[in-house]
Enzyme design. Structure first.
Site, PDB file in Angstrom:
ATOM      1  CG  HIS A 272       6.589  -3.097  -5.826  1.00  0.00           C
ATOM      2  ND1 HIS A 272       5.678  -1.974  -5.736  1.00  0.00           N
ATOM      3  CD2 HIS A 272       6.517  -3.192  -7.256  1.00  0.00           C
ATOM      4  CE1 HIS A 272       5.054  -1.604  -6.908  1.00  0.00           C
ATOM      5  NE2 HIS A 272       5.667  -2.320  -7.755  1.00  0.00           N
TER       6      HIS A 272
ATOM      7  CG  ASP B 122       4.709  -2.361 -11.659  1.00  0.00           C
ATOM      8  OD1 ASP B 122       4.962  -1.995 -10.505  1.00  0.00           O
ATOM      9  OD2 ASP B 122       3.893  -1.621 -12.498  1.00  0.00           O
TER      10      ASP B 122
ATOM     11  N   GLY C   3       0.801  -1.198  -0.081  1.00  0.00           N
ATOM     12  CA  GLY C   3      -0.099  -0.015  -0.115  1.00  0.00           C
ATOM     13  C   GLY C   3       0.936   1.313  -0.236  1.00  0.00           C
TER      14      GLY C   3
END
Length: 118
Positions: A46, A92, A28
């Site tokens: 990430h 990603d 998030g």
């Protein structure tokens, strides 16, 4: 961009992509502390990949659109991407594949970051 990332998650995972939007300390927006588990570590990596893209490629990863293929759970970043687009695509792609392998702990969804992320 975040829409491509969401679609990569949908390609590689049976769990709904929303399950990864507020998980642990790093899945998030933002992130701090020590990752709570393997899945949260995927999100930390990430985040760091996006930070590198911002500095090295001088782009906004969450807004950078790129080309990729998804076939039977296999993700491929296309050759026609620019250097920056390819970098973000691979950030990603790596995360989506990591999410697919990591165990999901329901107790780590929507944890209180002030208590669980030290």
């Amino acid at each position: 961009n975040l829409i491509d990332f969401k679609n990569m998650i949908k390609c590689t995972n049976t769990r709904h992509w929303v399950s990864f939007t507020n998980y642990g300390c790093y899945c998030g927006y933002g992130g701090s502390g020590t990752p709570v588990d393997e899945l949260d570590k995927c999100c930390q990596v990430h985040d760091k990949c996006y930070d590198t893209a911002k500095h090295v490629c001088k782009c906004s990863p969450s807004m950078t659109m790129y080309s990729y293929d998804c076939s039977e759970g296999k993700l491929t970043c296309k050759d026609n991407n620019t250097k920056c687009k390819d970098f973000v695509c691979n950030c990603d792609r790596t995360a989506a594949l990591c999410f697919a392998k990591a165990p999901y702990n329901n107790k780590n969804f929507k944890i209180d970051p002030t208590k669980g992320c030290q």
